[in-house]
Design a protein around this motif. Structure first.
Motif, mmCIF file in Angstrom:
data_model
loop_
_atom_site.group_PDB
_atom_site.id
_atom_site.type_symbol
_atom_site.label_atom_id
_atom_site.label_comp_id
_atom_site.label_asym_id
_atom_site.label_seq_id
_atom_site.Cartn_x
_atom_site.Cartn_y
_atom_site.Cartn_z
ATOM 1 N N ARG A 143 -6.019 1.284 -4.436
ATOM 2 C CA ARG A 143 -5.775 2.429 -5.061
ATOM 3 C C ARG A 143 -4.269 2.817 -5.348
ATOM 4 O O ARG A 143 -3.733 3.464 -6.161
ATOM 5 C CB ARG A 143 -6.409 4.067 -4.451
ATOM 6 C CG ARG A 143 -5.836 4.032 -2.898
ATOM 7 C CD ARG A 143 -6.593 5.382 -2.548
ATOM 8 N NE ARG A 143 -5.948 5.791 -1.102
ATOM 9 C CZ ARG A 143 -6.650 5.653 0.070
ATOM 10 N NH1 ARG A 143 -7.659 4.888 0.229
ATOM 11 N NH2 ARG A 143 -5.923 5.942 1.057
ATOM 12 N N MET A 149 -1.160 10.378 -8.154
ATOM 13 C CA MET A 149 -1.885 9.485 -7.333
ATOM 14 C C MET A 149 -3.156 9.703 -7.836
ATOM 15 O O MET A 149 -4.120 10.161 -7.280
ATOM 16 C CB MET A 149 -1.975 9.690 -5.849
ATOM 17 C CG MET A 149 -0.436 9.785 -5.448
ATOM 18 S SD MET A 149 -0.466 9.902 -3.626
ATOM 19 C CE MET A 149 1.286 9.732 -3.296
ATOM 20 N N GLY A 199 -3.790 8.960 1.730
ATOM 21 C CA GLY A 199 -4.956 9.592 1.120
ATOM 22 C C GLY A 199 -6.009 10.272 2.083
ATOM 23 O O GLY A 199 -6.846 11.165 1.643
ATOM 24 N N GLY A 242 -2.024 5.256 3.571
ATOM 25 C CA GLY A 242 -3.083 5.923 4.359
ATOM 26 C C GLY A 242 -2.783 7.483 4.318
ATOM 27 O O GLY A 242 -3.681 8.353 4.820
ATOM 28 N N ALA A 293 4.052 9.191 -0.583
ATOM 29 C CA ALA A 293 3.589 8.117 -1.302
ATOM 30 C C ALA A 293 3.743 6.786 -0.259
ATOM 31 O O ALA A 293 4.472 6.005 -0.206
ATOM 32 C CB ALA A 293 4.403 7.839 -2.253
ATOM 33 N N VAL A 294 3.036 6.961 0.961
ATOM 34 C CA VAL A 294 3.189 6.022 2.053
ATOM 35 C C VAL A 294 1.701 5.600 2.307
ATOM 36 O O VAL A 294 0.685 6.348 1.870
ATOM 37 C CB VAL A 294 3.745 6.487 3.125
ATOM 38 C CG1 VAL A 294 5.096 6.929 3.134
ATOM 39 C CG2 VAL A 294 3.069 7.924 3.674
ATOM 40 N N ALA A 331 0.846 -1.200 0.134
ATOM 41 C CA ALA A 331 -0.208 -0.012 0.011
ATOM 42 C C ALA A 331 0.880 1.196 -0.038
ATOM 43 O O ALA A 331 0.506 2.252 0.506
ATOM 44 C CB ALA A 331 -0.919 0.055 1.355
ATOM 45 N N SER A 382 3.158 3.477 -2.746
ATOM 46 C CA SER A 382 4.168 3.663 -4.237
ATOM 47 C C SER A 382 5.407 3.858 -3.919
ATOM 48 O O SER A 382 6.049 3.520 -4.938
ATOM 49 C CB SER A 382 3.393 4.952 -4.793
ATOM 50 O OG SER A 382 1.965 5.196 -4.577
HETATM 51 N N1 ASP Z 1 -0.881 4.510 -0.299
HETATM 52 C C1 ASP Z 1 -1.071 5.456 -1.427
HETATM 53 C C2 ASP Z 1 0.060 5.497 -2.186
HETATM 54 O O1 ASP Z 1 1.233 5.166 -1.615
HETATM 55 C C3 ASP Z 1 -1.502 6.831 -1.025
HETATM 56 C C4 ASP Z 1 -2.830 6.843 -0.519
HETATM 57 O O2 ASP Z 1 -3.865 6.985 -1.427
HETATM 58 O O3 ASP Z 1 -3.061 6.856 0.806
HETATM 59 O O4 ASP Z 1 0.285 5.494 -3.450
#
Ligand code: ASP
Length: 438
Positions: free
Chosen positions: A389, A309, A357, A355, A352-353, A273, A275
């Motif tokens: 996502r 994203m 979002g 949660g 890009a970690v 989860a 990117s």
């Molecule tokens: N977890 C997603 C990412 O790293 C970002 C998010 O939507 O929380 O791409």
């Protein structure tokens, strides 16, 4: 069995066994020694440790990989001054696809109405964490200390530094050429490390998913089934139809090939989860399986992992409409426009970690004048949706990189069309290659 299939099998096994463990734990006495053993030694012991080591090892590769690939990419462009065009196209496409994604989320959720007539307990107090203001985000792109940027994993700063080094290398004569040669050697080595990580992925993916599904709590998903189904349906639609059409219309390439080569990356995106953690695998896949040259991939992929994203943007759209519907608020055209604008801009400033979002969503809701506590409504189901996502997010990066490379006339279509390109990586392939060296 091919490596990709082994990773997918490990994924499926992790999901099935993890869900099985959740059911088992729900049926047996929580104080029994079996439950204690499963919780302490398996879920929060073995699987947790292996999963965390796997993610740490992926993240370990991100900074060195971004730095060397981008420097090598710039060096391979030479004096051709194409970087401006590549950067312009990439950023333009990222903004366009993100804006499309939020709009799709807003329209889809308005039509399907997942929150209409829904009775939910009034949510518990929710403390929103606010992202930094946009001006800070812009200033923060420019590093004052490259080592600090690398140490803190500030991806945009690392990108700016690498572009500067790469640009200067090509203009520093013989010295530049010598150092460029060193970076090319380094790149081969870091890529090999990514290969080793991919080889170990079945274990890592299995451990991550079994822990996640054993602790997921499926009952919340049942309560929010309409939201869950609307969002995941739109995510899949965007990932398959929107990107597929975009790729076909702009390049004439087969979207099916891109999708089949992205399966390995999806497995990483889904189980981590993040990117950011998936970046090494995305970059390797885009270069070695899709045939995108370093000059484009080295720029587009790290940048995309940080700022592009689309899956997250769709979530912003759907969640905003859902929350408005639950609270019985009609969204005006102005509010909808605000959502599109803030969601597109906010996605640039967020990391890009897992949660993240949700943090962006707080900002979007505030800007649109909706109750921020609404975020508490959807937190329960967010983790699984985050996994989906993130897979869409990385597909967007890869699609845009392929389109830009094609428009630049630099896409290696032989690699793109070769189903076996880089299909086996890692230890065995590395051993075979080494033994070929005289
Ligand atoms: N977890 C997603 C990412 O790293 C970002 C998010 O939507 O929380 O791409």
């Amino acid at each position: 069995m091919s490596l990709t299939n082994r990773i997918l099998m490990a994924m499926a096994a992790g999901i099935v066994l993890g869900s099985g463990l959740e059911v088992l734990l729900a049926t047996i006495d929580a104080d029994s020694s079996l439950a204690q053993f499963i919780n302490t030694y398996l879920i929060f012991g073995l699987f947790d440790v292996v999963g965390r080591i796997f993610i740490a090892s992926l993240k370990l590769l991100v900074v060195p990989l971004v730095l060397v690939s981008l420097i090598c990419g710039m060096a391979s462009l030479g004096h051709s001054a194409r970087m401006g065009a590549i950067a312009g196209r990439t950023i333009g496409l990222y903004l366009l696809t993100t804006a499309t994604a939020v709009t799709l989320g807003l329209v889809g959720a308005s039509v399907l109405g997942p929150g209409r007539g829904l009775q939910v307990d009034s949510p518990t107090a929710f403390e929103p964490k606010m992202p930094p203001p946009l001006t800070d985000v812009l200033v923060n792109i420019f590093p004052s200390n490259p080592f600090a940027a690398m140490a803190q994993g500030e991806m945009l700063q690392v990108i700016v530094f690498a572009i500067l080094v790469g640009y200067s290398l090509t203009r520093a004569g013989e010295a530049g050429q010598r150092v460029a040669g060193w970076f090319r050697d380094m790149e081969a080595i870091v890529m090999k490390m990514v290969g080793v990580m991919i080889e170990l992925a079945p274990w890592g993916v299995f451990a991550l998913l079994i822990k996640l599904f054993a602790t997921m709590g499926f009952s919340t998903i049942v309560n929010l089934a309409a939201y869950f189904l609307t969002l995941s349906g739109l995510l899949i639609f965007h990932g398959v139809v929107v990107y597929g059409l975009l790729l076909k219309a702009t390049t004439g390439l087969s979207p099916g090939i891109l999708r089949s080569k992205m399966r390995r990356v999806w497995a990483f995106a889904f189980s981590t989860a993040s990117s950011g953690a998936t970046l090494p695998v995305t970059l390797r896949t885009v270069e070695k399986r899709l045939g995108v040259p370093k000059s484009v991939a080295g720029f587009a992929i790290p940048l995309g992992a940080t700022v592009n994203m689309d899956g997250t943007a769709i979530m912003q759209g759907v969640a905003t409409v859902f929350i408005a519907q639950v609270y019985g608020i009609e969204l005006s055209a102005m509010q909808l426009l605000m959502v599109i604008l803030t969601a597109t801009l906010a996605s640039i400033g967020t990391a890009a970690v897992p949660g993240v979002g949700l943090i962006t969503l707080s900002l979007v809701l505030t800007q649109a004048g909706l109750p921020v506590e609404g975020v508490a409504l959807i937190i329960g189901v967010d983790r699984l949706l985050d996994m989906i996502r993130t897979a869409v997010n990385v597909t967007g990066d890869a699609t845009v990189a392929t389109i830009v490379a094609h428009r630049e006339g630099q896409l290696d279509e032989t690699i793109y069309n070769d189903p076996h390109a880089d299909s086996d990586v890692g230890l065995e392939a590395a051993a075979a290659e080494t033994s070929e060296v005289p």
